[in-house]
Write an enzyme that holds these catalytic residues in place. Structure first.
Site, PDB file in Angstrom:
ATOM      1  N   GLY A  13      -0.919   0.728  -7.765  1.00 18.39           N
ATOM      2  CA  GLY A  13      -1.781   0.684  -6.580  1.00 18.39           C
ATOM      3  C   GLY A  13      -2.911   1.690  -6.658  1.00 18.39           C
ATOM      4  O   GLY A  13      -3.246   2.344  -5.676  1.00 18.39           O
ATOM      5  N   ALA A  14      -3.524   1.780  -7.849  1.00 13.05           N
ATOM      6  CA  ALA A  14      -4.548   2.818  -8.064  1.00 13.05           C
ATOM      7  C   ALA A  14      -5.953   2.316  -7.775  1.00 13.05           C
ATOM      8  O   ALA A  14      -6.922   3.017  -8.010  1.00 13.05           O
ATOM      9  CB  ALA A  14      -4.460   3.341  -9.486  1.00 13.05           C
ATOM     10  N   SER A  15      -6.065   1.103  -7.255  1.00  7.96           N
ATOM     11  CA  SER A  15      -7.401   0.537  -7.021  1.00  7.96           C
ATOM     12  C   SER A  15      -8.100   1.178  -5.831  1.00  7.96           C
ATOM     13  O   SER A  15      -9.317   1.119  -5.714  1.00  7.96           O
ATOM     14  CB  SER A  15      -7.276  -0.974  -6.796  1.00  7.96           C
ATOM     15  OG  SER A  15      -6.334  -1.237  -5.777  1.00  7.96           O
ATOM     16  N   ARG A  16      -7.322   1.770  -4.935  1.00  4.21           N
ATOM     17  CA  ARG A  16      -7.941   2.348  -3.718  1.00  4.21           C
ATOM     18  C   ARG A  16      -6.979   3.349  -3.076  1.00  4.21           C
ATOM     19  O   ARG A  16      -5.852   3.526  -3.539  1.00  4.21           O
ATOM     20  CB  ARG A  16      -8.331   1.251  -2.723  1.00  4.21           C
ATOM     21  CG  ARG A  16      -7.210   0.304  -2.377  1.00  4.21           C
ATOM     22  CD  ARG A  16      -7.776  -1.002  -1.781  1.00  4.21           C
ATOM     23  NE  ARG A  16      -6.780  -2.051  -1.729  1.00  4.21           N
ATOM     24  CZ  ARG A  16      -6.015  -2.305  -0.682  1.00  4.21           C
ATOM     25  NH1 ARG A  16      -6.145  -1.588   0.410  1.00  4.21           N
ATOM     26  NH2 ARG A  16      -5.130  -3.276  -0.727  1.00  4.21           N
ATOM     27  N   ASN A  85       3.191   4.330  -6.450  1.00  2.00           N
ATOM     28  CA  ASN A  85       2.403   4.529  -5.233  1.00  2.00           C
ATOM     29  C   ASN A  85       2.223   3.252  -4.408  1.00  2.00           C
ATOM     30  O   ASN A  85       2.187   3.310  -3.176  1.00  2.00           O
ATOM     31  CB  ASN A  85       1.022   5.088  -5.618  1.00  2.00           C
ATOM     32  CG  ASN A  85       0.024   4.967  -4.496  1.00  2.00           C
ATOM     33  OD1 ASN A  85       0.052   5.735  -3.536  1.00  2.00           O
ATOM     34  ND2 ASN A  85      -0.857   3.969  -4.572  1.00  2.00           N
ATOM     35  N   TYR A 149       9.386  -0.379   7.858  1.00  6.09           N
ATOM     36  CA  TYR A 149       8.585   0.445   6.939  1.00  6.09           C
ATOM     37  C   TYR A 149       9.294   1.789   6.710  1.00  6.09           C
ATOM     38  O   TYR A 149       9.485   2.214   5.572  1.00  6.09           O
ATOM     39  CB  TYR A 149       7.178   0.659   7.507  1.00  6.09           C
ATOM     40  CG  TYR A 149       6.324   1.585   6.666  1.00  6.09           C
ATOM     41  CD1 TYR A 149       5.767   1.148   5.464  1.00  6.09           C
ATOM     42  CD2 TYR A 149       6.096   2.907   7.054  1.00  6.09           C
ATOM     43  CE1 TYR A 149       4.998   2.001   4.684  1.00  6.09           C
ATOM     44  CE2 TYR A 149       5.328   3.764   6.277  1.00  6.09           C
ATOM     45  CZ  TYR A 149       4.777   3.306   5.092  1.00  6.09           C
ATOM     46  OH  TYR A 149       4.015   4.154   4.319  1.00  6.09           O
ATOM     47  N   ALA A 151      12.370   2.444   7.082  1.00 10.75           N
ATOM     48  CA  ALA A 151      13.631   2.217   6.361  1.00 10.75           C
ATOM     49  C   ALA A 151      13.378   2.037   4.868  1.00 10.75           C
ATOM     50  O   ALA A 151      14.131   2.553   4.032  1.00 10.75           O
ATOM     51  CB  ALA A 151      14.342   0.995   6.932  1.00 10.75           C
ATOM     52  N   LYS A 153      10.982   3.354   3.204  1.00  7.88           N
ATOM     53  CA  LYS A 153      10.613   4.652   2.646  1.00  7.88           C
ATOM     54  C   LYS A 153      11.829   5.589   2.588  1.00  7.88           C
ATOM     55  O   LYS A 153      11.923   6.431   1.686  1.00  7.88           O
ATOM     56  CB  LYS A 153       9.467   5.269   3.448  1.00  7.88           C
ATOM     57  CG  LYS A 153       8.157   4.489   3.300  1.00  7.88           C
ATOM     58  CD  LYS A 153       7.702   4.420   1.845  1.00  7.88           C
ATOM     59  CE  LYS A 153       6.316   3.828   1.685  1.00  7.88           C
ATOM     60  NZ  LYS A 153       5.845   3.834   0.290  1.00  7.88           N
TER      61      LYS A 153
HETATM   62  N1  LIG Z   1      -2.152   5.896   4.421  1.00  6.53           N
HETATM   63  C1  LIG Z   1      -1.146   6.535   5.007  1.00  6.53           C
HETATM   64  O1  LIG Z   1      -1.263   7.066   6.129  1.00  6.53           O
HETATM   65  C2  LIG Z   1       0.184   6.656   4.307  1.00  6.53           C
HETATM   66  C3  LIG Z   1       1.157   7.487   4.885  1.00  6.53           C
HETATM   67  C4  LIG Z   1       2.395   7.615   4.270  1.00  6.53           C
HETATM   68  C5  LIG Z   1       2.661   6.923   3.093  1.00  6.53           C
HETATM   69  N2  LIG Z   1       1.705   6.117   2.550  1.00  6.53           N
HETATM   70  C6  LIG Z   1       2.053   5.411   1.305  1.00  6.53           C
HETATM   71  O2  LIG Z   1       1.096   5.722   0.312  1.00  6.53           O
HETATM   72  C7  LIG Z   1       0.975   4.612  -0.603  1.00  6.53           C
HETATM   73  C8  LIG Z   1      -0.486   4.226  -0.732  1.00  6.53           C
HETATM   74  O3  LIG Z   1      -0.979   3.884   0.553  1.00  6.53           O
HETATM   75  P1  LIG Z   1      -2.551   3.724   0.884  1.00  6.53           P
HETATM   76  O4  LIG Z   1      -2.738   4.233   2.258  1.00  6.53           O
HETATM   77  O5  LIG Z   1      -3.359   4.257  -0.232  1.00  6.53           O
HETATM   78  O6  LIG Z   1      -2.647   2.114   0.928  1.00  6.53           O
HETATM   79  P2  LIG Z   1      -3.817   1.092   0.626  1.00  6.53           P
HETATM   80  O7  LIG Z   1      -5.149   1.750   0.758  1.00  6.53           O
HETATM   81  O8  LIG Z   1      -3.517  -0.105   1.466  1.00  6.53           O
HETATM   82  O9  LIG Z   1      -3.591   0.730  -0.914  1.00  6.53           O
HETATM   83  C9  LIG Z   1      -2.409   0.062  -1.293  1.00  6.53           C
HETATM   84  C10 LIG Z   1      -2.380  -0.111  -2.784  1.00  6.53           C
HETATM   85  O10 LIG Z   1      -1.161  -0.778  -3.109  1.00  6.53           O
HETATM   86  C11 LIG Z   1      -1.441  -1.967  -3.856  1.00  6.53           C
HETATM   87  N3  LIG Z   1      -0.493  -3.010  -3.496  1.00  6.53           N
HETATM   88  C12 LIG Z   1      -0.192  -3.468  -2.249  1.00  6.53           C
HETATM   89  N4  LIG Z   1       0.697  -4.496  -2.329  1.00  6.53           N
HETATM   90  C13 LIG Z   1       0.955  -4.674  -3.646  1.00  6.53           C
HETATM   91  C14 LIG Z   1       1.776  -5.583  -4.377  1.00  6.53           C
HETATM   92  N5  LIG Z   1       2.483  -6.557  -3.785  1.00  6.53           N
HETATM   93  N6  LIG Z   1       1.785  -5.480  -5.713  1.00  6.53           N
HETATM   94  C15 LIG Z   1       1.053  -4.543  -6.344  1.00  6.53           C
HETATM   95  N7  LIG Z   1       0.251  -3.668  -5.729  1.00  6.53           N
HETATM   96  C16 LIG Z   1       0.206  -3.728  -4.386  1.00  6.53           C
HETATM   97  C17 LIG Z   1      -2.879  -2.346  -3.510  1.00  6.53           C
HETATM   98  O11 LIG Z   1      -3.450  -3.109  -4.570  1.00  6.53           O
HETATM   99  P3  LIG Z   1      -4.705  -4.148  -4.348  1.00  6.53           P
HETATM  100  O12 LIG Z   1      -5.852  -3.324  -3.818  1.00  6.53           O
HETATM  101  O13 LIG Z   1      -5.017  -4.679  -5.703  1.00  6.53           O
HETATM  102  O14 LIG Z   1      -4.232  -5.149  -3.370  1.00  6.53           O
HETATM  103  C18 LIG Z   1      -3.521  -0.952  -3.317  1.00  6.53           C
HETATM  104  O15 LIG Z   1      -3.938  -0.455  -4.553  1.00  6.53           O
HETATM  105  C19 LIG Z   1       1.860   3.501  -0.035  1.00  6.53           C
HETATM  106  O16 LIG Z   1       3.113   3.505  -0.677  1.00  6.53           O
HETATM  107  C20 LIG Z   1       2.021   3.908   1.432  1.00  6.53           C
HETATM  108  O17 LIG Z   1       3.190   3.386   1.997  1.00  6.53           O
HETATM  109  C21 LIG Z   1       0.469   5.961   3.134  1.00  6.53           C
END
Ligand SMILES: NC(=O)c1ccc[n+]([C@@H]2O[C@H](COP(=O)([O-])OP(=O)(O)OC[C@H]3O[C@@H](n4cnc5c(N)ncnc54)[C@H](OP(=O)(O)O)[C@@H]3O)[C@@H](O)[C@H]2O)c1
Length: 243
Positions: A13-16, A85, A149, A151, A153
């Site tokens: 999930g390193a695209s963004r 991630n 969600y 659960a 995590k």
């Molecule tokens: N943002 C927060 O407040 C927060 C808080 C606590 C924990 N987290 C955790 O941190 C991590 C990253 O979150 P983020 O906020 O950076 O999310 P995000 O901006 O929505 O990015 C999610 C990433 O996961 C990839 N992804 C999603 N579904 C996928 C699948 N089925 N197969 C492969 N790749 C998948 C996406 O790829 P594509 O772009 O190619 O779709 C994207 O690169 C997650 O595990 C999230 O639960 C986030």
């Protein structure tokens, strides 16, 4: 010398968002990073260009076949760092959530990380480091219909503890980082609600939301030699949101 010179890493999930920030941070310390993505190829290419790599890996982590195919391209015994991630967030109110919605979240947040780590095992070097991205949602309840969600995590934390013991004979360290609220695509719609945003800021001891670089810094530390005696831990990175 940078702390990760000569090391190789895979960030899912390193695209963004947080994954992108982690990939940039590891690369800035000298690691050769493979950028995993699911569908946003353009965004993944842009991260790869920014860090000067051509290593991209595409797979939907909810598909066992796609994960298997992705790892078939990695040479054995080649990875020093795995960052689990990729994840999804969403509402699953107890009274109205369908089986499909339940399966979709478990498939990525729980089964996805299991699949990736299982296939990564023969590719990981002895002494490697795994960091799983959990969430403070694993530790605090919420009333807004996001129980599943949290659960999934909490399950990530449980996997982290047991894998740390399972993989210790190979000197592979396994830790988790649990972010609090971070502004990314995942949370943008949520925080576009002014009231919700104000409430979250109000609950934060530092009076603000987190940013992806603050999560990436802790991930970098856990991958570095300085964290060589840390395994099986989950670290809240939330500015005191959870204490
Ligand atoms: N943002 C927060 O407040 C927060 C808080 C606590 C924990 N987290 C955790 O941190 C991590 C990253 O979150 P983020 O906020 O950076 O999310 P995000 O901006 O929505 O990015 C999610 C990433 O996961 C990839 N992804 C999603 N579904 C996928 C699948 N089925 N197969 C492969 N790749 C998948 C996406 O790829 P594509 O772009 O190619 O779709 C994207 O690169 C997650 O595990 C999230 O639960 C986030």
């Amino acid at each position: 010398m940078a702390s990760l010179t000569g090391k190789t890493a895979l960030v899912t999930g390193a695209s963004r968002g947080i994954g992108r920030a982690i990939a940039l941070r590891l690369a800035s310390e000298g690691a050769s990073v493979t950028i995993h993505y699911r569908r946003d190829e353009e965004a993944a290419h842009s991260v790869a260009t920014e860090i000067g790599t051509t290593q991209l890996a595409k797979a939907d982590l909810s598909s066992a076949d796609e994960v298997r195919t992705m790892f078939s391209w990695f040479p054995g015994n080649s990875l020093d760092i795995l960052i689990n991630n990729a994840g999804v967030w969403g509402q699953t109110p107890l009274g109205s959530t369908s089986e499909e919605t339940l399966d979709a979240m478990v498939d990525v947040n729980l089964k996805g990380i299991f699949r990736v780590t299982q296939h990564a095992l023969p590719k990981l070097k002895d002494g490697a480091s795994i960091v799983n991205i959990s969430s403070t949602a694993a530790r605090v309840g919420n009333k807004s219909g996001r129980s599943l969600y949290g659960a999934t995590k909490a399950a990530v934390d449980a996997l982290t503890r047991s894998w740390a013991l399972e993989l210790a004979p190979r000197k592979i360290r396994v830790n988790a980082v649990a972010p609090g609220y971070v502004e990314t695509d995942m949370t943008s719609e949520f925080f576009s609600n002014r009231k919700i945003r104000e409430d979250a800021v109000e609950r934060s001891p530092f009076g603000r939301l987190g940013n992806a670089d603050e999560i990436a810094d802790v991930v970098l530390f856990l991958c570095s030699p300085a964290a060589g005696w840390i395994t099986g831990q989950a670290i809240n990175v939330s500015g005191g949101f959870v204490v």
